[in-house]
Design a protein around this motif. Structure first.
Motif, PDB file in Angstrom:
ATOM      1  N   ARG A  10       0.300  -1.592   0.234  1.00 54.67           N
ATOM      2  CA  ARG A  10       0.300  -0.463  -0.207  1.00 54.67           C
ATOM      3  C   ARG A  10       0.530   0.922  -0.158  1.00 54.67           C
ATOM      4  O   ARG A  10       0.695   2.109  -1.024  1.00 54.67           O
ATOM      5  N   ILE A  11       1.397   1.572   0.907  1.00 52.32           N
ATOM      6  CA  ILE A  11       2.321   3.052   1.294  1.00 52.32           C
ATOM      7  C   ILE A  11       4.258   2.328  -0.377  1.00 52.32           C
ATOM      8  O   ILE A  11       4.121   3.583  -0.571  1.00 52.32           O
TER       9      ILE A  11
ATOM     10  N   ASP B  43       9.943  -7.105  -4.069  1.00 52.03           N
ATOM     11  CA  ASP B  43       9.072  -7.305  -3.370  1.00 52.03           C
ATOM     12  C   ASP B  43       9.058  -8.889  -2.683  1.00 52.03           C
ATOM     13  O   ASP B  43      10.286  -9.626  -3.942  1.00 52.03           O
TER      14      ASP B  43
ATOM     15  N   THR C  35       6.866  -4.446   8.051  1.00 53.58           N
ATOM     16  CA  THR C  35       7.501  -4.026   9.736  1.00 53.58           C
ATOM     17  C   THR C  35       8.319  -5.084  10.160  1.00 53.58           C
ATOM     18  O   THR C  35       9.634  -4.667  10.349  1.00 53.58           O
TER      19      THR C  35
ATOM     20  N   LYS D  51       8.402   3.180   9.196  1.00 58.13           N
ATOM     21  CA  LYS D  51       8.036   3.976  10.564  1.00 58.13           C
ATOM     22  C   LYS D  51       7.542   1.996  10.687  1.00 58.13           C
ATOM     23  O   LYS D  51       6.711   1.610   9.710  1.00 58.13           O
TER      24      LYS D  51
ATOM     25  N   TYR E 129       4.496  14.051   2.401  1.00 61.23           N
ATOM     26  CA  TYR E 129       4.922  12.568   2.061  1.00 61.23           C
ATOM     27  C   TYR E 129       5.641  13.287   0.779  1.00 61.23           C
ATOM     28  O   TYR E 129       6.846  12.393   1.107  1.00 61.23           O
TER      29      TYR E 129
HETATM   30  N1  LIG Z   1       4.121   6.714   7.848  1.00 60.77           N
HETATM   31  C1  LIG Z   1       3.344   6.319   7.073  1.00 60.77           C
HETATM   32  O1  LIG Z   1       2.353   7.034   7.164  1.00 60.77           O
HETATM   33  C2  LIG Z   1       2.597   4.995   6.979  1.00 60.77           C
HETATM   34  C3  LIG Z   1       1.276   4.891   6.007  1.00 60.77           C
HETATM   35  C4  LIG Z   1       0.824   3.328   5.967  1.00 60.77           C
HETATM   36  C5  LIG Z   1       2.425   2.544   6.025  1.00 60.77           C
HETATM   37  N2  LIG Z   1       3.381   2.558   7.053  1.00 60.77           N
HETATM   38  C6  LIG Z   1       4.268   1.451   7.278  1.00 60.77           C
HETATM   39  O2  LIG Z   1       4.574   0.566   5.944  1.00 60.77           O
HETATM   40  C7  LIG Z   1       5.006  -0.621   5.881  1.00 60.77           C
HETATM   41  C8  LIG Z   1       4.506  -0.734   5.154  1.00 60.77           C
HETATM   42  O3  LIG Z   1       3.166  -0.924   5.191  1.00 60.77           O
HETATM   43  P1  LIG Z   1       1.696  -1.318   4.031  1.00 60.77           P
HETATM   44  O4  LIG Z   1       0.354  -1.092   4.752  1.00 60.77           O
HETATM   45  O5  LIG Z   1       2.215  -0.532   2.576  1.00 60.77           O
HETATM   46  O6  LIG Z   1       2.006  -3.161   4.241  1.00 60.77           O
HETATM   47  P2  LIG Z   1       1.826  -3.655   2.758  1.00 60.77           P
HETATM   48  O7  LIG Z   1       1.077  -5.102   3.713  1.00 60.77           O
HETATM   49  O8  LIG Z   1       0.455  -3.019   1.880  1.00 60.77           O
HETATM   50  O9  LIG Z   1       2.672  -4.084   1.965  1.00 60.77           O
HETATM   51  C9  LIG Z   1       3.758  -4.820   2.706  1.00 60.77           C
HETATM   52  C10 LIG Z   1       4.925  -5.363   1.404  1.00 60.77           C
HETATM   53  O10 LIG Z   1       6.298  -5.817   2.014  1.00 60.77           O
HETATM   54  C11 LIG Z   1       6.032  -6.854   1.060  1.00 60.77           C
HETATM   55  N3  LIG Z   1       7.351  -7.281   1.774  1.00 60.77           N
HETATM   56  C12 LIG Z   1       6.944  -8.337   3.538  1.00 60.77           C
HETATM   57  N4  LIG Z   1       8.505  -8.557   3.855  1.00 60.77           N
HETATM   58  C13 LIG Z   1       9.631  -8.434   2.790  1.00 60.77           C
HETATM   59  C14 LIG Z   1      10.936  -9.030   2.639  1.00 60.77           C
HETATM   60  N5  LIG Z   1      10.987  -9.349   3.683  1.00 60.77           N
HETATM   61  N6  LIG Z   1      11.825  -8.236   0.882  1.00 60.77           N
HETATM   62  C15 LIG Z   1      10.547  -7.518   0.793  1.00 60.77           C
HETATM   63  N7  LIG Z   1       9.255  -7.728   0.455  1.00 60.77           N
HETATM   64  C16 LIG Z   1       9.137  -7.726   1.641  1.00 60.77           C
HETATM   65  C17 LIG Z   1       4.955  -7.159   1.004  1.00 60.77           C
HETATM   66  O11 LIG Z   1       5.020  -8.203  -0.280  1.00 60.77           O
HETATM   67  C18 LIG Z   1       4.338  -6.633   0.847  1.00 60.77           C
HETATM   68  O12 LIG Z   1       3.909  -6.491  -0.759  1.00 60.77           O
HETATM   69  C19 LIG Z   1       4.972  -0.930   7.807  1.00 60.77           C
HETATM   70  O13 LIG Z   1       5.864  -1.099   8.009  1.00 60.77           O
HETATM   71  C20 LIG Z   1       3.920   0.166   8.039  1.00 60.77           C
HETATM   72  O14 LIG Z   1       4.563   0.830   9.606  1.00 60.77           O
HETATM   73  C21 LIG Z   1       3.772   4.033   6.938  1.00 60.77           C
END
Ligand SMILES: NC(=O)c1ccc[n+]([C@@H]2O[C@H](COP(=O)([O-])OP(=O)(O)OC[C@H]3O[C@@H](n4cnc5c(N)ncnc54)[C@H](O)[C@@H]3O)[C@@H](O)[C@H]2O)c1
Length: 334
Positions: free
Chosen positions: A10-11, A32, A69, A90, A280
């Motif tokens: 997502r992010i 990924d 994370t 984070k 961002y």
């Molecule tokens: N700063 C912000 O406002 C904000 C907002 C959302 C998420 N985040 C942070 O961003 C991170 C991701 O969140 P998200 O909501 O996008 O999660 P998500 O589950 O949508 O995406 C995570 C992605 O990482 C991939 N992944 C997992 N392990 C991996 C690895 N070892 N190597 C490569 N790819 C890997 C997954 O396949 C997935 O595509 C989290 O740590 C979250 O805390 C921050």
């Protein structure tokens, strides 16, 4: 410059779009854990993919970590040891022990690392900081902060998140330090579950509230929820002896005044991406300057550790049902 992106979720997808709009960024290289996720994001936009983090690190000037994370620590250690300037979302890790280890490795490597606390780049928070620093608020006595998500993330995200306090309130803890320039010394937190069962099943809560004491006796009241149907609601109120300022009291405000005749700002529900889009963009622009070597990291791994220690104290307090002193939470020498 060439920027790598690890994590096409997502992010990651959102940050990739923002990065691609920056003049300084020539192209992106995406990887990924699921190669099809990287390919789906990269091929649509004409970007490159990498088979692994190691492959990616050899092909970029800087890397942005947006993976789950639990994977941040390992990837960040790898990028720091490879000397590739890194932006990491984070929090740095799920546990305090790993966070401390990552800070140690990053600092010993000397590689610049910026952590993704984007509120530091939000114009409202920056204006609030200016008001505090100028002295116009007098002495601060109370700070109120909240992070209310409109709706819960997918159930599968919860066990990977570290829990509501480490995942969401960690933003509030970082901005509290940024705004006040003070450190938290004591925390008392409570949690509750009134929503779906998967929060409790994962040992998490869907709503939390904490009372914090700062080292100058300012009090902070911090809360979060995964259920805020009115919209993503992130606000701060900084109250002082001479004045009070609020952040988030603009068209994003997800509160309808109950006062008869009062005008509420908007009926629109904002997502966190809409709420923080300019922030961002600013934080990622700053990261390109970090990569170029023209500025130091504006949010260091030490800052991330400090915010995480507050989250850790709150989580321990929630579980024990009693206040926890920050002096009882592990750390490393300055
Ligand atoms: N700063 C912000 O406002 C904000 C907002 C959302 C998420 N985040 C942070 O961003 C991170 C991701 O969140 P998200 O909501 O996008 O999660 P998500 O589950 O949508 O995406 C995570 C992605 O990482 C991939 N992944 C997992 N392990 C991996 C690895 N070892 N190597 C490569 N790819 C890997 C997954 O396949 C997935 O595509 C989290 O740590 C979250 O805390 C921050």
């Amino acid at each position: 410059m060439r920027i790598g992106l690890v994590g096409a979720g997502r992010i990651g997808t959102f940050h990739a779009s923002t990065l691609a709009q920056l003049d300084q960024v020539e192209t992106l290289v995406v990887t990924d854990a699921f190669p099809e996720a990287a390919a789906r994001l990269a091929t649509e936009r004409g970007w490159e993919t990498a088979e692994s983090v190691e492959d990616l690190l050899g092909r970029v000037d800087g890397v942005v970590i947006t993976s789950a994370t639990a994977s941040h620590g390992e990837i960040l250690r790898q990028s720091a040891l490879a000397g590739v300037p890194t932006f990491c979302e984070k929090p740095l890790a799920l546990s305090l022990a790993e966070t401390i280890d990552v800070v140690r490795v990053v600092e010993e490597s000397g590689t610049p690392v910026q952590v993704g606390f984007q509120r530091r780049f939000d114009e409202g928070y920056r204006a609030a900081k200016q008001a505090i620093d100028s002295g116009e608020l007098g002495f601060l006595h109370t700070v109120r902060l909240n992070t209310n998500d409109q709706s819960p993330p997918p159930a599968a995200y919860i066990p990977t998140s570290g829990g509501l306090i480490r995942d969401c309130n960690v933003h509030d803890f970082d901005i509290l330090r940024f705004l006040t320039g003070r450190e938290v010394v004591n925390a008392y937190a409570l949690g509750a579950n009134k929503g779906e069962d998967f929060f409790a099943e994962g040992g998490d809560v869907d709503t939390a509230a904490a009372l914090l004491t700062l080292d100058d006796d300012t009090l902070a009241i911090v809360s979060a929820t995964r259920y805020n149907g009115a919209g993503h609601d992130v606000r701060a109120e900084v109250m002082g002896s001479e004045g009070t300022v609020g952040v988030g009291y603009d068209e994003s405000l997800a509160v309808r005044s109950a006062e008869p005749g009062a005008v509420s700002p908007t009926a629109q529900k904002w997502s966190y991406m809409e709420r923080f889009q300019p922030a961002y963009r600013s934080e990622l622009t700053a990261f390109t300057e970090v990569v170029a070597g023209s500025r130091p990291s504006p949010c260091t791994v030490r800052d991330a550790l400090a915010a995480f220690r507050i989250a850790e104290a709150c989580e321990q307090s929630r579980i024990k049902g009693q206040p926890v002193a920050l002096s009882d939470i592990g750390t490393i020498a300055p």
